[in-house]
Write an enzyme that holds these catalytic residues in place. Structure first.
Site, short mmCIF file in Angstrom:
data_model
loop_
_atom_site.label_atom_id
_atom_site.label_comp_id
_atom_site.label_asym_id
_atom_site.label_seq_id
_atom_site.Cartn_x
_atom_site.Cartn_y
_atom_site.Cartn_z
N SER A 189 67.66 9.37 46.48
CA SER A 189 67.96 10.51 46.60
C SER A 189 69.65 10.21 46.90
O SER A 189 70.53 9.20 46.15
CB SER A 189 68.31 9.46 48.26
OG SER A 189 69.08 10.14 48.87
N TYR A 202 66.99 1.75 53.53
CA TYR A 202 66.55 2.60 52.58
C TYR A 202 67.34 3.15 51.61
O TYR A 202 67.29 3.67 50.51
CB TYR A 202 66.58 4.33 53.49
CG TYR A 202 65.56 5.51 52.99
CD1 TYR A 202 64.74 6.17 52.89
CD2 TYR A 202 66.54 6.52 52.35
CE1 TYR A 202 64.22 6.63 51.95
CE2 TYR A 202 66.70 7.75 51.48
CZ TYR A 202 65.48 8.11 51.66
OH TYR A 202 65.10 8.80 51.05
P1 NAD Z 1 57.19 13.18 53.09
O1 NAD Z 1 57.41 12.35 54.11
O2 NAD Z 1 56.37 14.50 52.89
O3 NAD Z 1 57.15 12.36 51.61
C1 NAD Z 1 56.79 10.86 52.13
C2 NAD Z 1 55.34 9.98 51.96
O4 NAD Z 1 55.67 9.20 51.36
C3 NAD Z 1 54.41 10.32 52.49
O5 NAD Z 1 53.35 11.43 52.58
C4 NAD Z 1 53.80 9.72 52.96
O6 NAD Z 1 52.27 9.69 51.70
C5 NAD Z 1 54.28 8.60 51.10
N1 NAD Z 1 54.21 7.60 51.98
C6 NAD Z 1 54.82 6.86 52.71
N2 NAD Z 1 54.67 5.12 53.25
C7 NAD Z 1 53.93 5.50 52.48
C8 NAD Z 1 52.29 3.74 52.34
N3 NAD Z 1 52.62 3.05 52.60
N4 NAD Z 1 51.73 3.98 51.46
C9 NAD Z 1 50.88 5.13 50.62
N5 NAD Z 1 52.19 6.78 50.67
C10 NAD Z 1 53.24 6.38 51.82
O7 NAD Z 1 59.05 13.24 52.83
P2 NAD Z 1 59.58 13.84 51.13
O8 NAD Z 1 61.20 14.03 51.91
O9 NAD Z 1 59.06 14.99 50.34
O10 NAD Z 1 59.60 12.53 50.59
C11 NAD Z 1 59.25 12.16 49.41
C12 NAD Z 1 60.26 11.37 48.67
O11 NAD Z 1 62.22 12.41 48.28
C13 NAD Z 1 60.50 10.47 49.60
O12 NAD Z 1 61.21 8.82 48.12
C14 NAD Z 1 62.17 10.58 49.57
O13 NAD Z 1 62.69 8.81 50.31
C15 NAD Z 1 62.80 10.90 48.69
N6 NAD Z 1 63.97 11.96 49.55
C16 NAD Z 1 63.25 13.15 50.70
C17 NAD Z 1 64.77 13.35 50.85
C18 NAD Z 1 64.47 14.49 51.63
O14 NAD Z 1 65.46 14.58 52.65
N7 NAD Z 1 63.46 14.85 52.59
C19 NAD Z 1 66.05 13.26 50.38
C20 NAD Z 1 65.89 12.45 49.07
C21 NAD Z 1 64.95 11.43 49.34
#
Ligand code: NAD
Ligand code: MG
Length: 297
Positions: A189, A202
């Site tokens: 991230s 985080y």
């Molecule tokens: P999202 O909520 O759609 O995806 C995160 C997923 O993580 C969830 O759908 C869930 O299935 C899974 N998850 C969380 N805890 C879990 C657990 N205990 N067991 C099994 N599955 C679990 O959100 P996203 O933003 O698409 O996140 C995907 C990745 O992108 C993450 O690693 C997040 O840190 C990273 N990210 C997101 C952003 C943002 O702004 N959305 C920015 C930087 C990084």
């Protein structure tokens, strides 16, 4: 019909989401977001870049993981999809799209904080897909806490287990089975470099993911396994609406970027496809930042 190759102004490509204040419990559902995110369902066009590949995608039900599942399937990969049981509705939606692309999907709900479950994903891939050559580790936990005095040990622990330990368990379990040419892609991230004051645990896990990925890239190179990182900026996903940000911050979400808008999950998928495919044969230990122009080290 526009697709991901259509030449256009990247800033105008998506409107600013300007979401209303909202919040969800648990991991949150794409189905309950306003406005809807774009996962490339209408636009991602495959061209055989992952023909015959066999992938585990964690967090594949929604957000970035959903966009990656759609893209991987349209590029020719079969998929084991990991997500939490309470996300079944979102996972079913993804499953239909993967099947529409003519690929196999195995739905494998569970909690990645449970070591046995996380390790079992590898066996599921070997048994149900007949092999494994790609790990897209996308699951993540982000819960904002304003003050360190209010960050509980349980919450700190769960963030580290979800974001770092699960990665370690999955990679350790997979490596003995990964053929030369395999690709591991982790998800960091912008928070690794520009941490928000409310994301102590985080942001720290995301820096750890950058480092563990670079260590593994060096260690696994002699085995012919590449390890790379995608580091998203602010992307409109359920993570943000389910405790990732204070609800009052959502209407301005992403406006701090040089683009002035949040990204959409669809804009992340090509980065994962590139790093998974043989096109990136000489790329390992790299971090591909997809963040609307924010400077990174
Ligand atoms: P999202 O909520 O759609 O995806 C995160 C997923 O993580 C969830 O759908 C869930 O299935 C899974 N998850 C969380 N805890 C879990 C657990 N205990 N067991 C099994 N599955 C679990 O959100 P996203 O933003 O698409 O996140 C995907 C990745 O992108 C993450 O690693 C997040 O840190 C990273 N990210 C997101 C952003 C943002 O702004 N959305 C920015 C930087 C990084
Ligand atoms: Mg989800």
């Amino acid at each position: 019909m526009a697709d991901q190759y259509t030449f256009q102004d990247p800033i105008a490509q998506y409107p600013m989401p300007e979401p209303p204040e909202q919040s969800q419990d648990g991991p949150g559902l794409d189905a309950d977001m306003t406005p809807k995110a774009d996962h490339g369902q209408e636009t991602y066009r495959g061209s055989g870049r992952l023909e015959g590949r066999k992938a585990i995608i964690t967090g594949g039900d929604s957000g970035i993981g959903r966009a990656v599942a759609i893209a991987f399937a349209r590029e020719g990969a079969d998929i084991v999809l990991s997500y939490l049981p309470e996300e079944q509705e979102d996972a079913d939606h993804v499953a239909q799209l993967v099947r529409d692309a003519g690929r196999k999907i195995v739905l494998a709900p569970g909690d990645v904080v449970d070591q046995a479950y996380t390790r079992s994903l590898v066996r599921t891939a070997l048994d149900e897909l007949g092999g494994l050559d790609t790990l897209a580790i996308i699951a993540g936990r982000q819960q904002y806490v304003e003050d360190i005095t209010e960050l509980t040990p349980d919450s700190f622990d769960e963030t580290f287990k979800t974001n770092v330990y699960a990665l370690y368990w999955l990679v350790q379990e997979a490596v003995p089975h990964l053929p030369k040419g395999s690709s591991i892609i982790t998800t960091s991230s912008i928070q690794a470099y520009q941490p928000a004051p409310i994301l102590v645990d985080y942001a720290t896990t995301k820096a750890a993911i950058n480092t563990i990925s670079k260590v593994l890239a060096g260690q696994l190179a002699p085995k012919g396994i590449r390890v790379n990182v995608v580091a998203p900026g602010p992307i409109w996903t359920p993570l943000q609406t389910a405790g990732g940000q204070p609800p009052s911050a959502l209407p301005e979400f992403g406006q701090q970027t040089p683009y002035g808008r949040a990204g959409q999950p669809a804009e992340l998928a090509p980065a994962y496809v590139y790093l998974a495919s043989q096109e990136s044969s000489y790329v390992s230990g790299e971090t591909l930042n997809v963040n609307g122009g924010m400077p990174t080290p």
